[in-house]
Design a protein around this motif. Sequence first.
Motif, short mmCIF file in Angstrom:
data_model
loop_
_atom_site.label_atom_id
_atom_site.label_comp_id
_atom_site.label_asym_id
_atom_site.label_seq_id
_atom_site.Cartn_x
_atom_site.Cartn_y
_atom_site.Cartn_z
N GLY A 13 79.12 -9.68 -9.94
CA GLY A 13 78.01 -9.97 -10.82
C GLY A 13 76.91 -8.94 -10.67
O GLY A 13 76.78 -8.29 -9.63
N LEU A 137 80.87 -8.14 -14.03
CA LEU A 137 81.29 -9.43 -14.57
C LEU A 137 82.80 -9.61 -14.42
O LEU A 137 83.29 -10.71 -14.12
N SER A 187 74.85 -12.93 -13.87
CA SER A 187 75.96 -13.23 -12.96
C SER A 187 76.43 -14.67 -13.18
O SER A 187 75.65 -15.56 -13.56
N TYR A 215 84.82 -12.61 -18.44
CA TYR A 215 84.79 -11.17 -18.70
C TYR A 215 85.68 -10.80 -19.87
O TYR A 215 85.36 -9.90 -20.66
#
Length: 276
Positions: A13, A137, A187, A215
Amino acid sequence: MAEQARWTRARLGRCGPPLDLLTARFDKHVYAPHAHAEFTIGVCVGGSEVIDYRGGRVYNGPGSIVVLAPGEMHTGRPATTTDGYAYRALYADPSLLADGTLGAGTPHFRDAVFDDPELAAALRQAHTDLATCPDPLEAESRLPWLLTALSHRHSTARPATDPVPGSQHVSLLVRDRLADELTAPPSLAALASDLGLSRYQLLRAFRTTMGVPPYAWLAQYRVTRARALLDAGVRPAEAAALVGFADQAHLTRWFRRVLGVTPAAYRNSVQDPGSS
């Protein structure tokens, strides 16, 4: 082939904690006895290795997963005089393997080597992708999920399987935050904390509702946005930056996955012949 070892540092993150990745190929190298503060999670990708660990010797070959506990002294060397050994390893804080399990404390692995082809392939692919492009991510979406799966399958810890309250609502909130902040996404740990969940619970809710991890959803959304920019005549490198990809290569990788062509080929095909 010359001996080599390459370290990559990913972050879990944006502004999150680091996680180190090692890609190594050794013909003769012998590790001195040492220990790590983190779990060492390795996948052998070639040759064979012997490890002195917990008063015995552990052997592993291609496709096997190695798990070495924090603080445990170990070595590493070729198992034969001819083949050497190659592996991908990551060094994970114990909390990453405890999320999604019942009870407190660090999961215990009775053995050090596991035969789990599906999980080994997933760990190896995630390692390869993140060593190439350590997107925060992506690292936070993939690695904690896989490490929890490792604990569920092979440690003595019991998995937490309770349903996530309001999974669909949680997933839509996360989706909208990612879409609104696509160039610098928050995050997952911060989002989970805001919602009173663990990161694993958030990941489970999102994957169940959306069908893909965060993601991957964001990457596809970025491709959609980049496609509109390319339609308007924006060059691929500029489009990549505008939608939050690390660079043009990162955009190209995802653009091909989603649309089957490179951004440049797509842009050339949709440009008006009379335009510059």
